[in-house]
Design a protein around this motif. Structure first.
Motif, mmCIF file in Angstrom:
data_model
loop_
_atom_site.group_PDB
_atom_site.id
_atom_site.type_symbol
_atom_site.label_atom_id
_atom_site.label_comp_id
_atom_site.label_asym_id
_atom_site.label_seq_id
_atom_site.Cartn_x
_atom_site.Cartn_y
_atom_site.Cartn_z
ATOM 1 N N GLY A 59 0.799 -1.227 0.000
ATOM 2 C CA GLY A 59 0.000 0.000 0.000
ATOM 3 C C GLY A 59 0.825 1.267 0.000
ATOM 4 N N SER A 60 2.138 1.139 0.202
ATOM 5 C CA SER A 60 2.996 2.319 0.225
ATOM 6 C C SER A 60 3.395 2.722 -1.194
ATOM 7 N N THR A 61 3.988 3.915 -1.309
ATOM 8 C CA THR A 61 4.482 4.409 -2.595
ATOM 9 C C THR A 61 5.989 4.189 -2.666
ATOM 10 N N VAL A 62 6.455 3.659 -3.796
ATOM 11 C CA VAL A 62 7.867 3.326 -3.973
ATOM 12 C C VAL A 62 8.445 4.144 -5.128
ATOM 13 N N GLN A 63 9.659 4.659 -4.921
ATOM 14 C CA GLN A 63 10.377 5.348 -5.987
ATOM 15 C C GLN A 63 11.693 4.620 -6.247
ATOM 16 N N LEU A 64 11.870 4.166 -7.477
ATOM 17 C CA LEU A 64 13.120 3.538 -7.886
ATOM 18 C C LEU A 64 13.859 4.538 -8.775
ATOM 19 N N LYS A 65 15.034 4.971 -8.335
ATOM 20 C CA LYS A 65 15.807 5.981 -9.063
ATOM 21 C C LYS A 65 16.989 5.327 -9.775
ATOM 22 N N CYS A 66 16.991 5.452 -11.099
ATOM 23 C CA CYS A 66 18.085 4.948 -11.926
ATOM 24 C C CYS A 66 18.943 6.150 -12.334
ATOM 25 N N VAL A 67 20.210 6.171 -11.888
ATOM 26 C CA VAL A 67 21.090 7.324 -12.110
ATOM 27 C C VAL A 67 22.214 6.935 -13.069
ATOM 28 N N ILE A 68 22.328 7.694 -14.153
ATOM 29 C CA ILE A 68 23.378 7.484 -15.148
ATOM 30 C C ILE A 68 24.315 8.681 -15.091
ATOM 31 N N THR A 69 25.579 8.447 -14.741
ATOM 32 C CA THR A 69 26.566 9.526 -14.635
ATOM 33 C C THR A 69 27.646 9.358 -15.702
ATOM 34 N N GLN A 70 28.474 10.407 -15.852
ATOM 35 C CA GLN A 70 29.537 10.444 -16.865
ATOM 36 C C GLN A 70 28.964 10.188 -18.255
ATOM 37 N N SER A 71 27.790 10.760 -18.496
ATOM 38 C CA SER A 71 27.098 10.574 -19.772
ATOM 39 C C SER A 71 27.179 11.859 -20.579
ATOM 40 N N LEU A 72 27.985 11.854 -21.649
ATOM 41 C CA LEU A 72 28.137 13.050 -22.473
ATOM 42 C C LEU A 72 26.853 13.377 -23.218
ATOM 43 N N GLU A 73 26.114 12.348 -23.579
ATOM 44 C CA GLU A 73 24.852 12.528 -24.287
ATOM 45 C C GLU A 73 23.731 11.875 -23.489
ATOM 46 N N GLU A 74 22.580 12.506 -23.505
ATOM 47 C CA GLU A 74 21.422 11.924 -22.836
ATOM 48 C C GLU A 74 20.957 10.700 -23.616
ATOM 49 N N PRO A 75 20.648 9.592 -22.927
ATOM 50 C CA PRO A 75 20.189 8.395 -23.656
ATOM 51 C C PRO A 75 18.957 8.700 -24.490
ATOM 52 N N ALA A 76 18.873 8.047 -25.638
ATOM 53 C CA ALA A 76 17.703 8.243 -26.507
ATOM 54 C C ALA A 76 16.440 7.785 -25.799
ATOM 55 N N TYR A 77 16.567 6.788 -24.945
ATOM 56 C CA TYR A 77 15.433 6.300 -24.157
ATOM 57 C C TYR A 77 15.964 5.549 -22.950
ATOM 58 N N ILE A 78 15.122 5.411 -21.924
ATOM 59 C CA ILE A 78 15.414 4.564 -20.763
ATOM 60 C C ILE A 78 14.157 3.753 -20.484
ATOM 61 N N PHE A 79 14.239 2.452 -20.640
ATOM 62 C CA PHE A 79 13.088 1.579 -20.412
ATOM 63 C C PHE A 79 13.226 0.897 -19.051
ATOM 64 N N TRP A 80 12.088 0.685 -18.410
ATOM 65 C CA TRP A 80 12.023 -0.085 -17.167
ATOM 66 C C TRP A 80 11.333 -1.421 -17.458
ATOM 67 N N TYR A 81 11.856 -2.484 -16.832
ATOM 68 C CA TYR A 81 11.266 -3.809 -16.995
ATOM 69 C C TYR A 81 10.962 -4.404 -15.625
ATOM 70 N N HIS A 82 9.801 -5.088 -15.539
ATOM 71 C CA HIS A 82 9.416 -5.798 -14.316
ATOM 72 C C HIS A 82 9.344 -7.282 -14.647
ATOM 73 N N ASP A 83 10.280 -8.041 -14.091
ATOM 74 C CA ASP A 83 10.377 -9.478 -14.369
ATOM 75 C C ASP A 83 10.384 -9.758 -15.875
ATOM 76 N N GLY A 84 11.111 -8.926 -16.625
ATOM 77 C CA GLY A 84 11.264 -9.146 -18.056
ATOM 78 C C GLY A 84 10.251 -8.445 -18.936
#
Length: 292
Positions: free
Chosen positions: A155-180
């Motif tokens: 019942g709680s709220t969860v935040q999963l933070k994915c941090v990408i550092t040393q990235s000269l260019e921003e990724p074209a996309y970032i996808f999240w997967y749950h059990d594939g």
């Protein structure tokens, strides 16, 4: 006729006297010019690119004439290209000419970490002329903040933070997967995905899960374009304590109360057997009650 020749001679003398400085400058302009191919001194010697992107190594050659331009990888002396022809099985490498700037450019597609190093632009003169360019490959770092195992209450709220550092260019996309399976935010009341660029080299993707349920448990993977991925295991608890769950998964103690029984057996060596067994059983019962 003689008069015309005199006028012509006077004109030449006039030009010589009053244009002496201009003539001298003209002579200087033609003094020391290259008579064959030469590298433009403004050509760069260092190129920095990001893992997974395309790199372009320029080589400006003036007055090339009928000479050829080759690109050679220095670490193994492998000839990559000669003019527009490619001499390596790896089709990520290609050379092309930008005629307006006399620039032969080596293109390296989908740069890998092993592509870093020196490359030689060589002109087929005698002796050979060479210009070296160093390719630097920046490898971004990716992580999901927090522990690799996360425990939250149902019942709680969860935040999963994915941090990408040393990235000269921003990724074209970032996808999240749950059990594939890819996480899609069809219902914004249940799930939201946010993307933020922080500074010049950091990208943060946040997966927010509202009102978590047992179905939300499982492996969550953050997968940016052209980069490695990062994962975290989410446990949604329905009143149970995380420590109890971990103890239940521990295969090192398959028999409940075994450690307490061993204590009792140790006491039996120096106390009456009935007293030792009573102590061991009492400790085992207390342990089971506390674990519930």
């Amino acid at each position: 006729m003689i008069t015309e020749h005199l006028y012509l001679l006077e004109f030449l003398i006039f030009i010589t006297v009053f244009s002496g400085s201009e003539a001298a400058h003209a002579v200087k302009r033609f003094t020391g010019l290259y008579t064959g191919p030469y590298f433009d001194p403004t050509t760069t010697t260092n190129i920095t690119t990001q893992l997974g992107t395309h790199a372009y190594l320029p080589c400006k050659v003036k007055q090339l004439g009928n000479k050829s331009v080759s690109w050679i990888r220095k670490r193994d002396a492998h000839i990559l290209t000669v003019d527009r022809y490619t001499f390596i099985a790896d089709d990520r490498f290609q050379a092309f000419l930008v005629e307006s700037t006399d620039t032969w450019t080596l293109q390296v597609k989908y740069v890998q970490a092993r592509d870093a190093g020196q490359y030689e632009c060589q002109v087929s003169t005698e002796p050979k002329m060479s210009h070296f360019i160093t390719l630097n490959v920046v490898v971004p770092k990716i992580e999901i903040l927090g522990e690799s195992d996360m425990f939250v209450k149902m019942g709680s709220t969860v935040q999963l933070k994915c941090v990408i550092t040393q990235s000269l260019e921003e990724p074209a996309y970032i996808f999240w997967y749950h059990d594939g399976d890819r996480v899609l935010k069809y219902d914004k009341n249940a799930i939201d995905i946010r993307l933020d660029r922080e500074g010049t080299d950091t990208t943060v993707s946040t997966l927010i899960i509202f009102h978590t349920s047992s179905e939300d448990s499982g492996n969550y993977t953050c997968s940016p374009s052209n980069l490695d991925s990062a994962s975290v295991l989410l446990h949604v608890l329905n009143g149970e304590h995380p420590a109890a769950m971990q103890r239940g998964k521990n295969s090192a103690s398959p028999i409940p109360g075994w450690s307490h029984l061993s204590i009792g057996l140790g006491l039996a060596a120096c106390t009456p057997p009935r007293f030792a067994i009573t102590v061991a059983l009492t400790l085992a019962i207390i342990s089971e009650v506390l674990a519930c």
